[in-house]
Design a protein around this motif. Sequence first.
Motif, PDB file in Angstrom:
ATOM      1  N   LEU A  56      -7.098   6.374  -7.037  1.00 34.45           N
ATOM      2  CA  LEU A  56      -7.570   7.023  -8.257  1.00 34.45           C
ATOM      3  C   LEU A  56      -7.157   8.481  -8.369  1.00 34.45           C
ATOM      4  O   LEU A  56      -6.894   8.973  -9.474  1.00 34.45           O
ATOM      5  N   VAL A  57      -7.133   9.197  -7.258  1.00 33.78           N
ATOM      6  CA  VAL A  57      -6.861  10.629  -7.326  1.00 33.78           C
ATOM      7  C   VAL A  57      -5.732  11.002  -6.384  1.00 33.78           C
ATOM      8  O   VAL A  57      -5.473  10.323  -5.390  1.00 33.78           O
ATOM      9  N   ARG A  58      -5.071  12.094  -6.726  1.00 27.33           N
ATOM     10  CA  ARG A  58      -3.969  12.595  -5.916  1.00 27.33           C
ATOM     11  C   ARG A  58      -4.361  13.951  -5.325  1.00 27.33           C
ATOM     12  O   ARG A  58      -4.846  14.829  -6.040  1.00 27.33           O
ATOM     13  N   ARG A  59      -4.154  14.101  -4.020  1.00 26.89           N
ATOM     14  CA  ARG A  59      -4.510  15.350  -3.347  1.00 26.89           C
ATOM     15  C   ARG A  59      -3.400  16.374  -3.533  1.00 26.89           C
ATOM     16  O   ARG A  59      -2.238  16.119  -3.216  1.00 26.89           O
ATOM     17  N   LEU A  60      -3.779  17.538  -4.026  1.00 29.80           N
ATOM     18  CA  LEU A  60      -2.835  18.629  -4.231  1.00 29.80           C
ATOM     19  C   LEU A  60      -3.346  19.875  -3.517  1.00 29.80           C
ATOM     20  O   LEU A  60      -4.518  19.969  -3.144  1.00 29.80           O
ATOM     21  N   ALA A  61      -2.461  20.848  -3.361  1.00 27.75           N
ATOM     22  CA  ALA A  61      -2.862  22.070  -2.674  1.00 27.75           C
ATOM     23  C   ALA A  61      -3.976  22.790  -3.430  1.00 27.75           C
ATOM     24  O   ALA A  61      -4.835  23.432  -2.838  1.00 27.75           O
ATOM     25  N   ARG A  62      -3.978  22.679  -4.761  1.00 33.70           N
ATOM     26  CA  ARG A  62      -4.994  23.370  -5.559  1.00 33.70           C
ATOM     27  C   ARG A  62      -6.118  22.444  -5.980  1.00 33.70           C
ATOM     28  O   ARG A  62      -6.878  22.747  -6.902  1.00 33.70           O
ATOM     29  N   ARG A  89     -12.396  15.186 -12.558  1.00 31.25           N
ATOM     30  CA  ARG A  89     -11.052  15.547 -12.089  1.00 31.25           C
ATOM     31  C   ARG A  89     -10.165  16.003 -13.241  1.00 31.25           C
ATOM     32  O   ARG A  89     -10.344  15.616 -14.392  1.00 31.25           O
ATOM     33  N   GLU A  90      -9.163  16.781 -12.878  1.00 30.35           N
ATOM     34  CA  GLU A  90      -8.182  17.243 -13.850  1.00 30.35           C
ATOM     35  C   GLU A  90      -7.367  16.056 -14.355  1.00 30.35           C
ATOM     36  O   GLU A  90      -6.972  15.178 -13.605  1.00 30.35           O
ATOM     37  N   ILE A  91      -7.102  16.052 -15.664  1.00 27.01           N
ATOM     38  CA  ILE A  91      -6.366  14.961 -16.283  1.00 27.01           C
ATOM     39  C   ILE A  91      -4.947  15.430 -16.578  1.00 27.01           C
ATOM     40  O   ILE A  91      -4.757  16.500 -17.164  1.00 27.01           O
ATOM     41  N   ARG A 104       0.830  -1.205   0.000  1.00 25.92           N
ATOM     42  CA  ARG A 104       0.000   0.000   0.000  1.00 25.92           C
ATOM     43  C   ARG A 104       0.866   1.257   0.000  1.00 25.92           C
ATOM     44  O   ARG A 104       0.543   2.242  -0.673  1.00 25.92           O
ATOM     45  N   LEU A 105       1.981   1.224   0.742  1.00 27.79           N
ATOM     46  CA  LEU A 105       2.870   2.376   0.777  1.00 27.79           C
ATOM     47  C   LEU A 105       3.490   2.609  -0.601  1.00 27.79           C
ATOM     48  O   LEU A 105       3.534   3.747  -1.087  1.00 27.79           O
ATOM     49  N   ALA A 106       3.967   1.526  -1.231  1.00 27.42           N
ATOM     50  CA  ALA A 106       4.558   1.659  -2.567  1.00 27.42           C
ATOM     51  C   ALA A 106       3.532   2.185  -3.567  1.00 27.42           C
ATOM     52  O   ALA A 106       3.851   3.003  -4.437  1.00 27.42           O
ATOM     53  N   ALA A 107       2.287   1.720  -3.440  1.00 28.40           N
ATOM     54  CA  ALA A 107       1.238   2.179  -4.347  1.00 28.40           C
ATOM     55  C   ALA A 107       0.964   3.662  -4.151  1.00 28.40           C
ATOM     56  O   ALA A 107       0.787   4.411  -5.118  1.00 28.40           O
ATOM     57  N   ARG A 108       0.942   4.098  -2.889  1.00 27.07           N
ATOM     58  CA  ARG A 108       0.648   5.503  -2.610  1.00 27.07           C
ATOM     59  C   ARG A 108       1.766   6.421  -3.085  1.00 27.07           C
ATOM     60  O   ARG A 108       1.524   7.580  -3.437  1.00 27.07           O
ATOM     61  N   LEU A 109       3.005   5.942  -3.082  1.00 22.12           N
ATOM     62  CA  LEU A 109       4.145   6.778  -3.465  1.00 22.12           C
ATOM     63  C   LEU A 109       4.293   6.914  -4.975  1.00 22.12           C
ATOM     64  O   LEU A 109       5.012   7.801  -5.440  1.00 22.12           O
ATOM     65  N   SER A 110       3.630   6.054  -5.753  1.00 20.43           N
ATOM     66  CA  SER A 110       3.764   6.133  -7.206  1.00 20.43           C
ATOM     67  C   SER A 110       3.063   7.368  -7.740  1.00 20.43           C
ATOM     68  O   SER A 110       2.028   7.793  -7.227  1.00 20.43           O
ATOM     69  N   ARG A 111       3.641   7.949  -8.802  1.00 32.03           N
ATOM     70  CA  ARG A 111       3.075   9.164  -9.368  1.00 32.03           C
ATOM     71  C   ARG A 111       1.781   8.877 -10.126  1.00 32.03           C
ATOM     72  O   ARG A 111       0.794   9.580  -9.984  1.00 32.03           O
ATOM     73  N   THR A 112       1.801   7.855 -10.948  1.00 30.40           N
ATOM     74  CA  THR A 112       0.602   7.408 -11.661  1.00 30.40           C
ATOM     75  C   THR A 112       0.526   5.887 -11.567  1.00 30.40           C
ATOM     76  O   THR A 112       1.527   5.215 -11.319  1.00 30.40           O
ATOM     77  N   ARG A 120      -4.849  10.227 -10.908  1.00 27.97           N
ATOM     78  CA  ARG A 120      -3.522   9.619 -10.930  1.00 27.97           C
ATOM     79  C   ARG A 120      -3.549   8.190 -11.455  1.00 27.97           C
ATOM     80  O   ARG A 120      -2.502   7.619 -11.715  1.00 27.97           O
ATOM     81  N   ALA A 121      -4.726   7.576 -11.610  1.00 35.28           N
ATOM     82  CA  ALA A 121      -4.822   6.245 -12.223  1.00 35.28           C
ATOM     83  C   ALA A 121      -5.031   6.438 -13.715  1.00 35.28           C
ATOM     84  O   ALA A 121      -6.091   6.868 -14.155  1.00 35.28           O
TER      85      ALA A 121
END
Length: 704
Positions: free
Chosen positions: A172-178, A211-213, A99-107, A183-184
């Motif tokens: 599926l999605v990545r949390r960003l400041a904006r 979501r933004e692509i 789960r940690l490795a999955a969360r750290l991946s960019r896409t 991300r999938a």
Amino acid sequence: MQRAISLVATFVVAAVAAFLGMISYAACANDGVAFFTQVWWTLSLFVGSTPDQEVWSGIGDCPSDPSLAHQLARILALGVTYAGLVGVLATIWWHQLGRLAARLSRTRILVLGLDANSVALLPSLASGLRPGTRLIVMDRTEDPEVSSAARAVGATILHADGSEHSLMEDMLVRRLARGRKLRAVDVYLLSDDTIHNLQVVQSIHDIVGGREIPGTEVPRLVVRIDDPWSAEAWRRAHIGEDTPWLSDALSCYETTARMILGHEALRELRRLIIVGASPMGLALLSAAAQQARERRMLNHADVGVPEVITLVGPDADQLAQDFTLAQARFSVTADMRTLKAESLEEVLATGSHRTTGVILTDPPGGGSFPVGPRLAAAHPELRVLGWADGVRGVSRQPIMNQYYPFNPGLVDADYAPFALQPENLDVVPPEDTWIRIASLMHEEYVQSLDSSGDRPSHASWMKLPPFYRLSNVRQLKEILKGMHALGRTWKSPTESGPWPTELWWENEIEWLSEAEHASWLAFYSAHGWRAVPETDDERRRHKDMVPWEQLGVESQRYTRTLVTRSLALLRSLGYQPAVQVRRYRRSGTVSAIQRKQPWTWRTEDGQVMEAATGDWLVTGADGREWSVASQVFADCYRPLTPGRYERIGIVEARPALPNDVATSFESAHHQSVAGQWLVRGAAGETWLVGADDFATHYSPVLSI
């Protein structure tokens, strides 16, 4: 298998430890020690506890010192306990590490619902991974075959099945400041349970929304729906939908049908015989019709297509009807010659067996001798492909004479063993629909060039760099999505009327061309391309990296031609975007008076309209005013009380296109704005209605 061996080994060691422990305490039995007490002492060995003071005291028949058997039993018992504890901790740690490795991946590429039928797809998914992208397999069953295949290609395994909302949201999605970004990049739902897959699809849509692509990606959602009719219906229903995905359905019957028709044993045949009426038969007919359309598109109409397909069996008529209905439902012409016969022997009595192929589409019956081997034995020159147990996909090698067994699957039976070998990286499993169409459109484009040249984008599909492949898929998605945004439908056009008759309009092509260029510009910019006066592919420089308004005349013309050609190719492949014209019933009450002199008035969007002498001034409940020509007023309004009228009548309407033009009695050139509807009355006149007004006063007429 490895897990089973480990469990057996652990059990054997534990049994030996218990046996040695009981032996070491056996002498104490003569001293009046109960049997269950000895069992308790033996079990205590597994937690490191022994009643030393009580047993090894030399009292009675008990020995004064621990025996060798006892010491060995204690070592083995503690070994089993610690090994089990380490295994449990390792399993917990492995799941958390995954789960940690999955969360750290960019896409990510998410794969859910793998089974023995679909696990062989993993090598192709892994071989196409881009930098920073991780392949994640979500599997709650912990099937050893799935786990082994996933680890073999370097995938991360998560113990989940898509039902955990928080985990799916994290994948599926990545949390960003904006905000949050998708991300999938690809999601594959491959369970053989269609209902479960569709439930996960709904959950994904709820999570992702709009979501933004990332500009470098073309996200794809592939859902397994085995029934061929349902798969095509779902595929068309989700073309161009308002989500980030390019959605497609994957069917084991459709995939196997394409593999069968592309099988080397069936090449250059003049006659094909389909026996049985299972979903496999319908998939074969549909695939054959699509194959013929593809070959005509590439000017290969006379290559590899049987002259006639014969349907055999008591349900042959029903299969033919189902096929014709399935094609007609999507306005596709089934331009294929088919015959029907009751008996296979009757058909085989005529024609050459060397140029004849037989496909047995019914699953093998319980206990009966398979028809395929018997048929191949009786007719050695006949090419026979038959549904058989114990096979995955379509066998490439005959098992007797020219008999090739198959079993509906998602990948060739022989694909998985060699897929990861470097010399076989160009060999890919069956493509999904849109990848295949993108490749066909590219091949047609290459054929249209005067010369292949040395530009990377002019290479054949198999040699095309991944960047250009992805751009081709992006272009296809943009056209599919664009036509949907323009109010077209790729679904069954049963509700589309004859109005209008054009395939597509000039303003549609213009809008699509601008959208395609904007998409192309964003995609190239995201991959590091920059604007220069002269194009240089090696340095990622292109002369057209400018907004549409600044694009040269020739480049704009090229984009329009590209869009028009793409729509024509999609139509030739059976994908015609139909105008969504439906019938609506008018409702509501108004006030109206007939005026004796001409006047002008303005629409809500500010356009000037001219009313003639005798026309009616109509006022809606919201105070808005408009005119109605005298010759159609009586057909559109029914008197209630003096000065009060009720809207009546049935009209045809569709969403207005950008810059659509309505031709009414009041104006010959009323241009549409965003969100309006174009309505046509009984006299052929057309007018524009705002979205809110249309939703309030027009209701669809439901046909039975």
